[in-house]
Structure formats: C-alpha cells, structure tokens
Design a protein around this motif. Structure first.
Motif, PDB file in Angstrom:
ATOM      1  N   ASP A 142       0.852  -1.184   0.000  1.00 33.44           N
ATOM      2  CA  ASP A 142       0.000   0.000   0.000  1.00 33.44           C
ATOM      3  C   ASP A 142       0.895   1.244   0.000  1.00 33.44           C
ATOM      4  N   LEU A 143       0.350   2.356  -0.488  1.00 28.13           N
ATOM      5  CA  LEU A 143       1.093   3.609  -0.524  1.00 28.13           C
ATOM      6  C   LEU A 143       0.635   4.493   0.632  1.00 28.13           C
ATOM      7  N   THR A 144       1.575   4.945   1.421  1.00 29.21           N
ATOM      8  CA  THR A 144       1.283   5.877   2.508  1.00 29.21           C
ATOM      9  C   THR A 144       1.638   7.281   2.040  1.00 29.21           C
ATOM     10  N   ILE A 145       0.610   8.137   1.966  1.00 31.41           N
ATOM     11  CA  ILE A 145       0.777   9.465   1.378  1.00 31.41           C
ATOM     12  C   ILE A 145       0.670  10.517   2.490  1.00 31.41           C
ATOM     13  N   ALA A 146       1.665  11.384   2.586  1.00 30.15           N
ATOM     14  CA  ALA A 146       1.636  12.506   3.529  1.00 30.15           C
ATOM     15  C   ALA A 146       1.391  13.776   2.739  1.00 30.15           C
ATOM     16  N   SER A 147       0.580  14.677   3.266  1.00 29.69           N
ATOM     17  CA  SER A 147       0.268  15.917   2.556  1.00 29.69           C
ATOM     18  C   SER A 147       1.516  16.789   2.473  1.00 29.69           C
ATOM     19  N   ASN A 148       1.563  17.616   1.428  1.00 30.62           N
ATOM     20  CA  ASN A 148       2.724  18.486   1.191  1.00 30.62           C
ATOM     21  C   ASN A 148       2.337  19.957   1.333  1.00 30.62           C
TER      22      ASN A 148
END
Length: 324
Positions: A318-324
């Motif tokens: 799975d891809l763990t995405i953090a906001s930028n």
C-alpha cells in the motif's frame, strides 16, 4: 515466465543489442543489475515462487547479432553501426534496396512518461517487444511499420529497447525529470492470465470515485494537480502470449491529500487460468528509491470457480501518502 534467469539474460541481451546498433549506453545504465527482494513481502492466499522448482521461461526475442560490412575492422577500433545501417546498402548488381532502417526516438513527457516513436518500414504489422529497465510489453506495428507508444519511466536515465522476432531492433535513450516525485507500481505477466492491478485511494470503495483501475484509469490533468493517480495497461492483448503490464502512478510529492492508497492485485478465474499456477512480476518505485522487483506465483482454484474474482493480498505494498 518472468524468472530471475531470464532477467539476467535480458540484461546481457539488451547491452549486446545496444552495442550492435552503435549506441554507447554506459552513461545511462545502473552501476549494477537490480537485485530481487527476498523474504520481505508477506503473502496471503499466494504461493511464493519456489527456488527449488524449475519455472517456465518466456520466449525472449532474439537480439541483433554483430554485423559488419566487408572490409570493416574488428575490435574496438572498428566498432561500426552496421546493424543499424544494413538497410541502406545496395546489392552487388547496384540496384537500390528498400530502406529497411529501424529507428526509435524517446521524448520525455509530463508525469514522468516517455513518448516512443518507432519506425520499421519493412516490418509493417509485425509484433515488437519493448524493454525498459525490466518492464517488457508486446506491441504491434501499423501496416506502414510505425508505432507510437507512451511508457512510464522506471529510471531517470531511461533506456528503451525494441526487439523483433527476426533479431533486428533499435535503442533509444532519454533523461526523465520528476520520477523521484512519484510512487509507481508495475505488475506484468504473459498471456491471458486474468490479472488486474487496483488502487483504492484514501478509503474509496470499489467502482466509486478514487477506485483507479484499467476501466477507470484517471487522467493526467488530475495527476498534474496532485488530485489522484492514474493507471495504464500496456501491451497488445490481441497477440497470443503477449507480454502485458499494468502500471499505477501517484504524484506523491505534489498532493495535498494524506492517507493510504490500498493496492491489490486481483485475478478473475477463467477457463484459461483455472486450476493453474500463474506467474507474474512486480516492480515498485517509491519516490526516488531503487526499483524493488519480486517474482510471485498465484495458485488459482479449479474450474468450478470460473467467473469468480480473487484478491491476491500483499502482492504489492500500500502507498502511505503525507500531505505536502
């Protein structure tokens, strides 16, 4: 299928092809061949490939052999591009032969993509295998011997090889920007295996907005704005035993969202694959890291399950995405 011995053979053949048609690829190649990850993926409902059992091998197209015109020197001093220029020669009687030169150009495109233009005037309608840093797909030329294709880059120093069954081929090189800003996942296989790659972005349900797969592939405008990912299916599935790949890309560095993209490989049980062990290969790139490659085998149920869909868990991360 896509086995480790075949990958090693491909690396050697690709380098040989490039030398045979006059390209110097050293500056564009990795310092060492990619290594397959071992033991770092948990498999549920999947049978890992056994190193003790022989695995079927794909039919690798013959790569161009060395060729030189009469009188050419051998050795480094005489390295020529004869293989690429054989179509420009005339016959002994002096009658001009058709120009059968094979050319391929690679141009970077948005989304860390590359647009390929292939021309092979004497091979109209033929199939070709496009190789790119471990990814392999079968495509078919137009009757005029041309092909336009867009492929996702897997390396910022991108090398592409076109290999025909008759041993001829071409190489194109380009530099790609922005790959380190992306997450990119590839699943590839041979033939009609019923496989699909699915991405469910930030809690999306199946067949709802945010569920990205080959029938709801997303669009490049949303990718450019960091709103969602996109899916590509590559390969001409009308060709028997074609090499096919599905590739999902998420613009990790430009998104304002945060959360998880759930990644699954799924298989429809069909009359062609029921009761079989089917094999595939995954390639994963996560914002600038080296590609992670894994060979996997799936044990499908018997033919009484035709029409059912199986979720092959934990095949890709799975891809763990953090906001930028």
């Amino acid at each position: 299928m896509l086995t480790k011995p075949r990958t090693v053979a491909l690396s050697l053949s690709t380098a040989y092809c490039a030398l045979g048609i006059g390209f110097v690829m050293q500056a564009f190649m990795e310092p060492e061949s990619p290594k397959f990850a071992q033991g770092d993926i948990q498999f549920d409902d999947i049978t890992p490939t056994s190193s003790a059992a022989p695995m079927p091998r794909l039919r690798l197209p013959k790569m161009p052999a060395e060729a030189r015109a009469p009188g050419q020197q051998t050795g480094p001093e005489g390295l020529q591009t004869a293989a690429a220029n054989m179509g420009d020669m005339t016959n002994p009687a002096g009658t001009a032969q058709p120009n059968c030169r094979i050319d391929m150009d690679a141009v970077p495109a948005p989304g860390a993509m590359v647009d390929l233009s292939l021309s092979a005037p004497c091979l109209g309608g033929e199939t070709v295998v496009l190789h790119h840093h471990g990814m392999m797909v079968t495509e078919t030329l137009s009757p005029e011997g041309t092909l336009q294709a867009s492929l996702p880059a897997l390396n910022d120093r991108a090398v592409f090889v076109a290999a025909f069954d008759n041993g001829e081929g071409a190489v194109a090189l380009t530099e790609v920007a922005g790959l380190d800003l992306m997450d990119r996942v590839v699943v590839q296989w041979e033939g009609d295996m019923g496989l699909e790659l699915h991405a469910r972005e930030f809690g999306a349900d199946y067949f709802q907005p945010g569920h990205v797969w080959h029938d709801a592939s997303g669009d490049m405008a949303a990718v450019a704005e960091g709103e969602s990912g996109f899916m590509l299916r590559l390969g001409d599935t009308s060709v028997p035993n074609a090499l096919v790949a599905e590739v999902y890309t998420y613009p990790t560095a430009s998104t304002s969202k945060q959360g998880t993209v759930l990644m699954t490989v799924e298989a429809e049980v069909t009359a062609q694959n029921c009761g079989r062990d089917i094999m595939a290969q995954t390639i994963e790139l996560h914002h600038g890291t080296k590609p992670r490659v894994q060979d996997v085998t799936f044990a499908l149920p018997d033919c009484s399950a035709v029409g059912e869909f199986l979720v092959l868990k934990n095949t890709v991360e799975d891809l763990t995405i953090a906001s930028n």
